[in-house]
Design a protein around this motif. Structure first.
Motif, PDB file in Angstrom:
ATOM      1  N   ARG A  74       0.877  -1.170   0.000  1.00 45.74           N
ATOM      2  CA  ARG A  74       0.000   0.000   0.000  1.00 45.74           C
ATOM      3  C   ARG A  74       0.917   1.224   0.000  1.00 45.74           C
ATOM      4  O   ARG A  74       1.345   1.699   1.051  1.00 45.74           O
ATOM      5  CB  ARG A  74      -0.924  -0.031   1.219  1.00 45.74           C
ATOM      6  N   TRP A  75       1.208   1.697  -1.196  1.00 49.52           N
ATOM      7  CA  TRP A  75       2.296   2.639  -1.382  1.00 49.52           C
ATOM      8  C   TRP A  75       2.116   3.944  -0.619  1.00 49.52           C
ATOM      9  O   TRP A  75       3.088   4.506  -0.104  1.00 49.52           O
ATOM     10  CB  TRP A  75       2.490   2.913  -2.872  1.00 49.52           C
ATOM     11  N   ARG A  76       0.892   4.450  -0.552  1.00 52.58           N
ATOM     12  CA  ARG A  76       0.702   5.730   0.142  1.00 52.58           C
ATOM     13  C   ARG A  76       1.080   5.609   1.616  1.00 52.58           C
ATOM     14  O   ARG A  76       1.814   6.453   2.156  1.00 52.58           O
ATOM     15  CB  ARG A  76      -0.754   6.190   0.015  1.00 52.58           C
ATOM     16  N   THR A  77       0.622   4.552   2.259  1.00 50.84           N
ATOM     17  CA  THR A  77       0.922   4.344   3.670  1.00 50.84           C
ATOM     18  C   THR A  77       2.411   4.181   3.907  1.00 50.84           C
ATOM     19  O   THR A  77       3.007   4.835   4.774  1.00 50.84           O
ATOM     20  CB  THR A  77       0.191   3.084   4.187  1.00 50.84           C
ATOM     21  N   VAL A  78       3.024   3.309   3.119  1.00 53.12           N
ATOM     22  CA  VAL A  78       4.434   2.998   3.316  1.00 53.12           C
ATOM     23  C   VAL A  78       5.309   4.206   2.988  1.00 53.12           C
ATOM     24  O   VAL A  78       6.281   4.499   3.702  1.00 53.12           O
ATOM     25  CB  VAL A  78       4.825   1.784   2.454  1.00 53.12           C
ATOM     26  N   ALA A  79       4.976   4.932   1.930  1.00 54.47           N
ATOM     27  CA  ALA A  79       5.781   6.091   1.530  1.00 54.47           C
ATOM     28  C   ALA A  79       5.714   7.202   2.583  1.00 54.47           C
ATOM     29  O   ALA A  79       6.742   7.818   2.911  1.00 54.47           O
ATOM     30  CB  ALA A  79       5.309   6.611   0.180  1.00 54.47           C
ATOM     31  N   ILE A  80       4.523   7.475   3.116  1.00 53.50           N
ATOM     32  CA  ILE A  80       4.379   8.513   4.146  1.00 53.50           C
ATOM     33  C   ILE A  80       5.152   8.118   5.399  1.00 53.50           C
ATOM     34  O   ILE A  80       5.871   8.935   5.992  1.00 53.50           O
ATOM     35  CB  ILE A  80       2.890   8.740   4.475  1.00 53.50           C
ATOM     36  N   PRO A 131      -5.849  -5.305   5.349  1.00 57.75           N
ATOM     37  CA  PRO A 131      -5.649  -3.923   5.800  1.00 57.75           C
ATOM     38  C   PRO A 131      -6.922  -3.341   6.400  1.00 57.75           C
ATOM     39  O   PRO A 131      -7.990  -3.413   5.799  1.00 57.75           O
ATOM     40  CB  PRO A 131      -5.253  -3.197   4.515  1.00 57.75           C
ATOM     41  N   ARG A 132      -6.783  -2.779   7.612  1.00 58.18           N
ATOM     42  CA  ARG A 132      -7.966  -2.323   8.335  1.00 58.18           C
ATOM     43  C   ARG A 132      -8.100  -0.803   8.415  1.00 58.18           C
ATOM     44  O   ARG A 132      -9.127  -0.299   8.880  1.00 58.18           O
ATOM     45  CB  ARG A 132      -7.963  -2.920   9.750  1.00 58.18           C
ATOM     46  N   LEU A 133      -7.069  -0.079   7.989  1.00 57.83           N
ATOM     47  CA  LEU A 133      -7.117   1.372   8.063  1.00 57.83           C
ATOM     48  C   LEU A 133      -7.236   1.972   6.670  1.00 57.83           C
ATOM     49  O   LEU A 133      -6.619   1.488   5.718  1.00 57.83           O
ATOM     50  CB  LEU A 133      -5.856   1.919   8.742  1.00 57.83           C
ATOM     51  N   GLY A 135      -8.076   5.932   4.401  1.00 63.72           N
ATOM     52  CA  GLY A 135      -8.277   7.380   4.419  1.00 63.72           C
ATOM     53  C   GLY A 135      -7.403   8.088   5.431  1.00 63.72           C
ATOM     54  O   GLY A 135      -6.211   7.806   5.587  1.00 63.72           O
ATOM     55  N   ARG A 136      -8.021   9.032   6.162  1.00 63.08           N
ATOM     56  CA  ARG A 136      -7.271   9.878   7.078  1.00 63.08           C
ATOM     57  C   ARG A 136      -6.633   9.079   8.213  1.00 63.08           C
ATOM     58  O   ARG A 136      -5.509   9.371   8.632  1.00 63.08           O
ATOM     59  CB  ARG A 136      -8.199  10.944   7.651  1.00 63.08           C
ATOM     60  N   ARG A 137      -7.343   8.071   8.719  1.00 63.37           N
ATOM     61  CA  ARG A 137      -6.792   7.264   9.802  1.00 63.37           C
ATOM     62  C   ARG A 137      -5.507   6.556   9.374  1.00 63.37           C
ATOM     63  O   ARG A 137      -4.551   6.441  10.143  1.00 63.37           O
ATOM     64  CB  ARG A 137      -7.815   6.223  10.266  1.00 63.37           C
ATOM     65  N   GLU A 138      -5.482   6.102   8.144  1.00 61.78           N
ATOM     66  CA  GLU A 138      -4.304   5.423   7.620  1.00 61.78           C
ATOM     67  C   GLU A 138      -3.113   6.374   7.545  1.00 61.78           C
ATOM     68  O   GLU A 138      -1.990   6.021   7.931  1.00 61.78           O
ATOM     69  CB  GLU A 138      -4.620   4.856   6.236  1.00 61.78           C
ATOM     70  N   ILE A 139      -3.353   7.602   7.077  1.00 60.70           N
ATOM     71  CA  ILE A 139      -2.286   8.597   6.960  1.00 60.70           C
ATOM     72  C   ILE A 139      -1.770   9.007   8.333  1.00 60.70           C
ATOM     73  O   ILE A 139      -0.554   9.052   8.564  1.00 60.70           O
ATOM     74  CB  ILE A 139      -2.785   9.829   6.184  1.00 60.70           C
ATOM     75  N   ILE A 140      -2.683   9.288   9.261  1.00 61.66           N
ATOM     76  CA  ILE A 140      -2.284   9.718  10.612  1.00 61.66           C
ATOM     77  C   ILE A 140      -1.476   8.627  11.314  1.00 61.66           C
ATOM     78  O   ILE A 140      -0.452   8.897  11.952  1.00 61.66           O
ATOM     79  CB  ILE A 140      -3.531  10.097  11.446  1.00 61.66           C
ATOM     80  N   THR A 141      -1.924   7.383  11.176  1.00 67.45           N
ATOM     81  CA  THR A 141      -1.202   6.266  11.800  1.00 67.45           C
ATOM     82  C   THR A 141       0.177   6.098  11.182  1.00 67.45           C
ATOM     83  O   THR A 141       1.165   5.843  11.887  1.00 67.45           O
ATOM     84  CB  THR A 141      -1.998   4.959  11.660  1.00 67.45           C
ATOM     85  N   VAL A 169       1.783  -5.283  11.131  1.00 64.77           N
ATOM     86  CA  VAL A 169       0.801  -6.353  11.332  1.00 64.77           C
ATOM     87  C   VAL A 169      -0.285  -5.894  12.299  1.00 64.77           C
ATOM     88  O   VAL A 169      -1.481  -5.998  12.020  1.00 64.77           O
ATOM     89  CB  VAL A 169       1.486  -7.635  11.870  1.00 64.77           C
ATOM     90  N   GLY A 170       0.132  -5.384  13.467  1.00 66.79           N
ATOM     91  CA  GLY A 170      -0.822  -5.051  14.525  1.00 66.79           C
ATOM     92  C   GLY A 170      -1.670  -3.827  14.251  1.00 66.79           C
ATOM     93  O   GLY A 170      -2.870  -3.818  14.540  1.00 66.79           O
ATOM     94  N   LEU A 171      -1.060  -2.778  13.688  1.00 66.37           N
ATOM     95  CA  LEU A 171      -1.794  -1.531  13.461  1.00 66.37           C
ATOM     96  C   LEU A 171      -2.543  -1.521  12.126  1.00 66.37           C
ATOM     97  O   LEU A 171      -3.685  -1.059  12.053  1.00 66.37           O
ATOM     98  CB  LEU A 171      -0.838  -0.337  13.515  1.00 66.37           C
ATOM     99  N   PHE A 172      -1.879  -2.013  11.088  1.00 70.22           N
ATOM    100  CA  PHE A 172      -2.445  -1.885   9.744  1.00 70.22           C
ATOM    101  C   PHE A 172      -3.155  -3.140   9.248  1.00 70.22           C
ATOM    102  O   PHE A 172      -3.871  -3.092   8.251  1.00 70.22           O
ATOM    103  CB  PHE A 172      -1.344  -1.503   8.753  1.00 70.22           C
ATOM    104  N   GLY A 173      -2.938  -4.277   9.922  1.00 68.23           N
ATOM    105  CA  GLY A 173      -3.620  -5.499   9.519  1.00 68.23           C
ATOM    106  C   GLY A 173      -2.962  -6.272   8.394  1.00 68.23           C
ATOM    107  O   GLY A 173      -3.608  -7.102   7.743  1.00 68.23           O
ATOM    108  N   TYR A 174      -1.656  -6.034   8.162  1.00 69.75           N
ATOM    109  CA  TYR A 174      -0.956  -6.764   7.116  1.00 69.75           C
ATOM    110  C   TYR A 174      -0.611  -8.179   7.591  1.00 69.75           C
ATOM    111  O   TYR A 174      -0.539  -8.432   8.802  1.00 69.75           O
ATOM    112  CB  TYR A 174       0.351  -6.069   6.749  1.00 69.75           C
ATOM    113  N   ASP A 175      -0.373  -9.093   6.656  1.00 65.41           N
ATOM    114  CA  ASP A 175       0.199 -10.373   7.049  1.00 65.41           C
ATOM    115  C   ASP A 175       1.712 -10.192   7.208  1.00 65.41           C
ATOM    116  O   ASP A 175       2.273  -9.141   6.886  1.00 65.41           O
ATOM    117  CB  ASP A 175      -0.150 -11.491   6.064  1.00 65.41           C
TER     118      ASP A 175
END
Length: 256
Positions: A74-80, A131-133, A135-141, A169-175
């Motif tokens: 998830r490039w936006r999350t990882v890049a930020i 992935p459980r986050l 929009g804005r929650r994903e960016i803030i986290t 894994v714990g915050l974003f829900g990735y394997d």
């Protein structure tokens, strides 16, 4: 120096192999460098090791992202997260010269212990990529994670890859597989920032760093390939082994 360099290259390859899958390569590489380079200032040991770590992390990331078995990110999350982490790694490196690192060790010990217990308790932890986050929650986290992990990596360092893996894994829900690839991306950013600091202050032995970097890259490529072949279950078990080793090491340094 020749025998020492051969041993350093061996430990760099082993560190890369472990680090590519679950983080924790510093548990192997840094003590070996301290032991085999006794006359070298500690800051130079860190800077030299950072060259090898960056090369290996980049090689592992390339393997995770290339080929038919590539791990989607998830490039936006990882890049930020990576961008913020890189910036705060520089701040952490600067703070390391004026603050006491010893106060951090018990906190990290408690955190790693909690991670190990939780992973053991939740048998399905990291087995499903959901992935459980958004929009804005994903960016803030992502920003919060980059801030905390980046500063920690620049200031203290040990266990950064494992902490990132657990967080994804714990915050974003990735394997575990996707989390490992994401952690590598962020680790590249923090390693670049840390290395920039050490290069600017002249704390790199290039005649040692370059051979170690080559060996770390080889080990990392093999480690990433094994993780992709064995899957999330294998990475979960290896994660617990490495975190357990970190707990023992930090426990001995804190109370021993």
């Amino acid at each position: 120096m020749t025998v020492s360099l051969v041993l350093l290259c061996f430990f760099a390859a082993l560190a890369g192999f472990i680090d590519a899958q679950v983080g924790g390569g510093g548990l192997i590489q840094l003590p070996a460098m301290v032991l085999l380079l006794p006359e070298v200032p500690y800051a130079t040991v860190l800077g030299t090791g950072k060259v090898a770590s960056l090369a290996g992390t980049a090689a592992a990331l390339r393997r995770y992202l290339g080929g038919p078995d590539a791990v989607p990110l998830r490039w936006r999350t990882v890049a930020i997260t990576a961008l913020v982490a890189g910036g705060f790694a520089l701040l952490g490196a600067r703070a390391a010269s004026s603050l006491h690192k010893e106060a951090v060790r018990p906190l990290v010990l408690v955190l790693l212990s909690a991670m190990a217990v939780y992973t053991l308790w939740r048998k399905d932890f990291g087995s499903l990529h959901a992935p459980r986050l958004h929009g804005r929650r994903e960016i803030i986290t992502g920003v919060a994670l980059g801030l905390a992990i980046g500063f920690y990596d620049g200031f203290f360092g040990p266990g950064t890859g494992s902490l990132l893996l657990f967080a994804f894994v714990g915050l974003f829900g990735y394997d575990f597989l996707a989390a490992s690839a994401s952690a590598k991306f962020v680790n590249v950013a923090t390693n670049i920032a840390g290395l920039a600091f050490f290069i600017s202050t002249g704390h790199v032995l290039y005649q040692v760093a370059i051979p170690m970097a080559i060996c770390n890259m080889l080990g990392s490529t093999l480690g990433a390939r094994m993780a992709l072949r064995k899957g999330t279950g294998f990475v979960r078990v290896l994660f617990l082994v490495v975190v357990g080793a970190f707990i023992l090491k930090l426990g001995w340094e804190t109370f021993g």
